[in-house]
Design an enzyme around this catalytic site. Structure first.
Site, PDB file in Angstrom:
ATOM      1  N   GLY A 142       0.823  -1.195   0.000  1.00  0.00           N
ATOM      2  CA  GLY A 142       0.000   0.000   0.000  1.00  0.00           C
ATOM      3  C   GLY A 142       0.861   1.249   0.000  1.00  0.00           C
ATOM      4  O   GLY A 142       2.078   1.181   0.093  1.00  0.00           O
ATOM      5  N   ILE A 195       2.480   4.984   1.175  1.00  0.00           N
ATOM      6  CA  ILE A 195       3.124   5.485   2.389  1.00  0.00           C
ATOM      7  C   ILE A 195       2.055   6.023   3.338  1.00  0.00           C
ATOM      8  O   ILE A 195       1.146   6.732   2.920  1.00  0.00           O
ATOM      9  CB  ILE A 195       4.132   6.599   2.039  1.00  0.00           C
ATOM     10  N   ALA A 221      -0.219   4.328   5.002  1.00  0.00           N
ATOM     11  CA  ALA A 221      -1.482   3.589   5.035  1.00  0.00           C
ATOM     12  C   ALA A 221      -1.600   2.665   6.244  1.00  0.00           C
ATOM     13  O   ALA A 221      -2.675   2.160   6.524  1.00  0.00           O
ATOM     14  CB  ALA A 221      -1.652   2.783   3.751  1.00  0.00           C
ATOM     15  N   GLU A 252      10.423  -2.898   6.425  1.00  0.00           N
ATOM     16  CA  GLU A 252      11.356  -2.087   5.659  1.00  0.00           C
ATOM     17  C   GLU A 252      12.351  -1.422   6.619  1.00  0.00           C
ATOM     18  O   GLU A 252      11.981  -1.046   7.724  1.00  0.00           O
ATOM     19  CB  GLU A 252      10.586  -1.017   4.882  1.00  0.00           C
ATOM     20  N   GLN A 285      15.883   3.561  -4.715  1.00  0.00           N
ATOM     21  CA  GLN A 285      14.887   2.506  -4.906  1.00  0.00           C
ATOM     22  C   GLN A 285      15.545   1.154  -5.139  1.00  0.00           C
ATOM     23  O   GLN A 285      15.065   0.133  -4.648  1.00  0.00           O
ATOM     24  CB  GLN A 285      13.963   2.855  -6.077  1.00  0.00           C
ATOM     25  N   ASP A 307       6.071  -6.130   5.289  1.00  0.00           N
ATOM     26  CA  ASP A 307       5.513  -4.858   4.817  1.00  0.00           C
ATOM     27  C   ASP A 307       6.353  -4.411   3.632  1.00  0.00           C
ATOM     28  O   ASP A 307       7.521  -4.121   3.750  1.00  0.00           O
ATOM     29  CB  ASP A 307       5.418  -3.806   5.933  1.00  0.00           C
ATOM     30  N   ARG A 308       5.757  -4.443   2.495  1.00  0.00           N
ATOM     31  CA  ARG A 308       6.367  -4.186   1.192  1.00  0.00           C
ATOM     32  C   ARG A 308       7.188  -5.389   0.744  1.00  0.00           C
ATOM     33  O   ARG A 308       7.816  -6.063   1.539  1.00  0.00           O
ATOM     34  CB  ARG A 308       7.226  -2.936   1.176  1.00  0.00           C
TER      35      ARG A 308
END
Length: 90
Positions: free
Chosen positions: A13, A15, A17, A37, A60, A84-85
């Site tokens: 999702g 940033i 969220a 992360e 990135q 998460d991510r």
């Protein structure tokens, strides 16, 4: 839910969220590892905020490399994880 029913759940999702909060809550309730992360480990983050066009790609790519390493190391251990991510977002 039995933990053995899954190995890897991804929370994605935008940033802000609540991905990290959700990942932590799910990991706690499902007795899994929260794989979060690590922005402080990204050497390009400070440079990115100083010169976004120049450092967007290196920053990135560093996040991508970190996520791939997190995923591989946890899969090698065979632990259930809530991440998460993921590298697929990159």
């Amino acid at each position: 839910m039995a933990v053995s029913a899954f190995r890897h759940v991804a929370v994605e999702g935008p940033i802000g969220a609540g991905k990290t909060a959700l990942a932590r809550t799910l990991a706690e309730r499902l007795d899994a590892r929260a794989v979060l992360e690590e922005p402080e480990a990204n050497a390009f983050l400070e440079d990115f905020y100083a010169d976004m066009p120049r450092y967007a790609l290196p920053m990135q790519l560093r996040f991508l490399a970190g996520r791939v390493e997190q995923t591989r190391s946890n899969q090698a251990l065979g632990v259930a994880m809530i991440q998460d991510r993921t590298c697929y977002e990159d």
